[in-house]
Design an enzyme around this catalytic site. Structure first.
Site, PDB file in Angstrom:
ATOM      1  N   ASN A 102       0.869  -1.176   0.000  1.00 48.60           N
ATOM      2  CA  ASN A 102       0.000   0.000   0.000  1.00 48.60           C
ATOM      3  C   ASN A 102       0.905   1.225   0.000  1.00 48.60           C
ATOM      4  O   ASN A 102       1.484   1.577   1.025  1.00 48.60           O
ATOM      5  CB  ASN A 102      -0.892  -0.012   1.253  1.00 48.60           C
ATOM      6  CG  ASN A 102      -1.724   1.253   1.373  1.00 48.60           C
ATOM      7  OD1 ASN A 102      -1.848   2.022   0.409  1.00 48.60           O
ATOM      8  ND2 ASN A 102      -2.294   1.489   2.544  1.00 48.60           N
ATOM      9  N   LYS A 109       0.088   4.265  -0.400  1.00 45.76           N
ATOM     10  CA  LYS A 109      -0.554   5.477   0.126  1.00 45.76           C
ATOM     11  C   LYS A 109      -0.286   6.654  -0.840  1.00 45.76           C
ATOM     12  O   LYS A 109      -0.224   6.440  -2.038  1.00 45.76           O
ATOM     13  CB  LYS A 109      -0.065   5.772   1.545  1.00 45.76           C
ATOM     14  CG  LYS A 109      -0.119   4.529   2.442  1.00 45.76           C
ATOM     15  CD  LYS A 109       0.120   4.821   3.877  1.00 45.76           C
ATOM     16  CE  LYS A 109       0.184   3.508   4.641  1.00 45.76           C
ATOM     17  NZ  LYS A 109       0.103   3.676   6.078  1.00 45.76           N
ATOM     18  N   HIS A 148      -9.615   1.184   4.725  1.00 44.61           N
ATOM     19  CA  HIS A 148      -8.322   1.376   5.413  1.00 44.61           C
ATOM     20  C   HIS A 148      -8.518   2.344   6.585  1.00 44.61           C
ATOM     21  O   HIS A 148      -9.299   3.286   6.510  1.00 44.61           O
ATOM     22  CB  HIS A 148      -7.292   1.921   4.423  1.00 44.61           C
ATOM     23  CG  HIS A 148      -5.907   1.909   4.978  1.00 44.61           C
ATOM     24  ND1 HIS A 148      -5.437   2.894   5.826  1.00 44.61           N
ATOM     25  CD2 HIS A 148      -4.900   1.010   4.849  1.00 44.61           C
ATOM     26  CE1 HIS A 148      -4.185   2.604   6.178  1.00 44.61           C
ATOM     27  NE2 HIS A 148      -3.841   1.462   5.601  1.00 44.61           N
ATOM     28  N   GLU A 184      -6.831   4.746   7.616  1.00 46.80           N
ATOM     29  CA  GLU A 184      -6.617   6.170   7.311  1.00 46.80           C
ATOM     30  C   GLU A 184      -7.853   6.768   6.650  1.00 46.80           C
ATOM     31  O   GLU A 184      -8.166   7.942   6.854  1.00 46.80           O
ATOM     32  CB  GLU A 184      -5.355   6.345   6.443  1.00 46.80           C
ATOM     33  CG  GLU A 184      -4.106   6.135   7.286  1.00 46.80           C
ATOM     34  CD  GLU A 184      -2.894   5.625   6.532  1.00 46.80           C
ATOM     35  OE1 GLU A 184      -2.883   5.670   5.291  1.00 46.80           O
ATOM     36  OE2 GLU A 184      -1.952   5.164   7.211  1.00 46.80           O
ATOM     37  N   GLU A 194      -5.473  -4.842  10.618  1.00 45.33           N
ATOM     38  CA  GLU A 194      -4.459  -3.809  10.793  1.00 45.33           C
ATOM     39  C   GLU A 194      -4.753  -3.055  12.088  1.00 45.33           C
ATOM     40  O   GLU A 194      -5.542  -2.093  12.083  1.00 45.33           O
ATOM     41  CB  GLU A 194      -4.499  -2.832   9.620  1.00 45.33           C
ATOM     42  CG  GLU A 194      -4.231  -3.480   8.283  1.00 45.33           C
ATOM     43  CD  GLU A 194      -3.614  -2.493   7.315  1.00 45.33           C
ATOM     44  OE1 GLU A 194      -2.517  -2.757   6.845  1.00 45.33           O
ATOM     45  OE2 GLU A 194      -4.221  -1.442   7.064  1.00 45.33           O
ATOM     46  N   GLY A 242       2.325   2.395  10.736  1.00 42.49           N
ATOM     47  CA  GLY A 242       3.261   3.509  10.573  1.00 42.49           C
ATOM     48  C   GLY A 242       3.928   3.943  11.868  1.00 42.49           C
ATOM     49  O   GLY A 242       4.558   4.998  11.921  1.00 42.49           O
ATOM     50  N   SER A 295       3.380  -2.009  10.411  1.00 39.03           N
ATOM     51  CA  SER A 295       4.842  -2.004  10.585  1.00 39.03           C
ATOM     52  C   SER A 295       5.488  -3.343  10.237  1.00 39.03           C
ATOM     53  O   SER A 295       6.429  -3.782  10.910  1.00 39.03           O
ATOM     54  CB  SER A 295       5.208  -1.553  12.004  1.00 39.03           C
ATOM     55  OG  SER A 295       4.740  -0.230  12.238  1.00 39.03           O
TER      56      SER A 295
HETATM   57  C1  PEP Z   1      -0.837   0.215   5.990  1.00 37.45           C
HETATM   58  O1  PEP Z   1      -0.983   1.395   5.760  1.00 37.45           O
HETATM   59  O2  PEP Z   1      -1.670  -0.574   5.517  1.00 37.45           O
HETATM   60  C2  PEP Z   1       0.286  -0.214   6.805  1.00 37.45           C
HETATM   61  C3  PEP Z   1       0.246  -1.395   7.343  1.00 37.45           C
HETATM   62  O3  PEP Z   1       1.331   0.685   6.974  1.00 37.45           O
HETATM   63  P1  PEP Z   1       2.767   0.399   7.662  1.00 37.45           P
HETATM   64  O4  PEP Z   1       3.268  -0.904   7.095  1.00 37.45           O
HETATM   65  O5  PEP Z   1       3.606   1.565   7.270  1.00 37.45           O
HETATM   66  O6  PEP Z   1       2.532   0.288   9.135  1.00 37.45           O
END
Ligand code: PEP
Length: 249
Positions: free
Chosen positions: A9, A11, A95, A97, A164, A170, A209
């Site tokens: 992803n 973003k 998601h 976000e 998630e 992040g 992460s």
């Molecule tokens: C994501 O945005 O789906 C995600 C898991 O981000 P990160 O790997 O940066 O934590």
């Protein structure tokens, strides 16, 4: 057997030029990968650049979001048919976000998931608790609500779920493999209630992460069927190492 998926992803990162550069280097590194599905979700504006380079290969494209109407006066939105037209076979829906900054709810995510499936896209449906919800002991209640409301009327066929935990996205804080497995097992049991035996075929990805050095331990867990990767998918070497976890790269 569930075929693992490693999904990037990106973003709001990478212009079309940067997308081309990434794919030209990344593609040969993973050309021999057969037992893992590889998915990249670039920004909408980079889909065409990616599609041109990925045609006929083993890397699939995803949209990062979608709207639930087919066409019309919805300034700024992109329809499921437009994603299909842009060579996407997957789309990320719900998601955190989108939920946190853009007003996504279980209901809108549900409408998007159904519309996307109707257009023939496979939905990567994101769920996960916030830190406050976890600390209040509400993780399972939240996951139950997000699956029951979010997946109502969504078919098992063409569905991937991404767990998630919002506190891990992040932040550099990964859920431990045990925490991930506990949540994935709970989600699988909810999917069994909704879909019966078909729940066994639904891939549940972990996101939050994920890095080359933690992917193998996460993947060792029974109900972890892949990863949705943000930050670590922006660099060719780290995403290639995640895709080829457990092997020398
Ligand atoms: C994501 O945005 O789906 C995600 C898991 O981000 P990160 O790997 O940066 O934590």
């Amino acid at each position: 057997m569930r075929v693992p998926i490693m999904a990037a992803n990106w973003k709001m990162n990478k212009t079309s030029g940067e997308t081309r550069e990434f794919i030209k280097t990344f593609k040969p590194l993973v050309a021999d990968v057969r037992e893992t599905e590889i998915v990249i979700a670039p920004p909408f504006t980079s889909l065409q650049a990616a599609a041109d380079l990925l045609e006929g290969g083993n890397i699939r494209l995803a949209g990062q979001d979608v709207f639930y109407e087919v066409s019309g006066a919805y300034t700024g939105e992109v329809s499921p048919l437009m994603l299909k037209d842009a060579a996407c076979s997957y789309v990320i829906v719900g998601h955190s976000e989108r939920r946190q900054y853009f007003g996504e709810t279980d209901e809108t995510a549900n409408r998007k998931a159904k519309a996307a499936q109707d257009a023939g896209l496979t939905v990567i449906f994101c769920i996960g608790e916030t830190l406050e919800e976890r600390e209040a002991g509400n993780t399972f209640d939240v996951l139950k609500r997000q699956t029951t409301e979010g997946l109502r009327g969504v078919r098992a066929d063409g569905l991937v779920v991404a767990y998630e935990p919002v506190w891990a996205i992040g932040t550099g804080k990964t859920a431990s493999p045990e925490q991930a497995q506990e949540a994935h097992r709970f989600i699988r049991s909810e999917l069994v209630t909704m879909y019966g035996g078909a729940a066994d075929t639904i891939r549940i990805l972990y996101g939050g992460s994920v890095k080359p050095d933690n992917i193998s331990s996460l993947m060792s867990k029974e109900d972890v069927d892949g990863a949705l990767v943000g930050g670590a998918s922006l660099k060719v070497d780290s995403f290639a190492a995640i895709v080829k976890y457990g092997q020398e790269t």
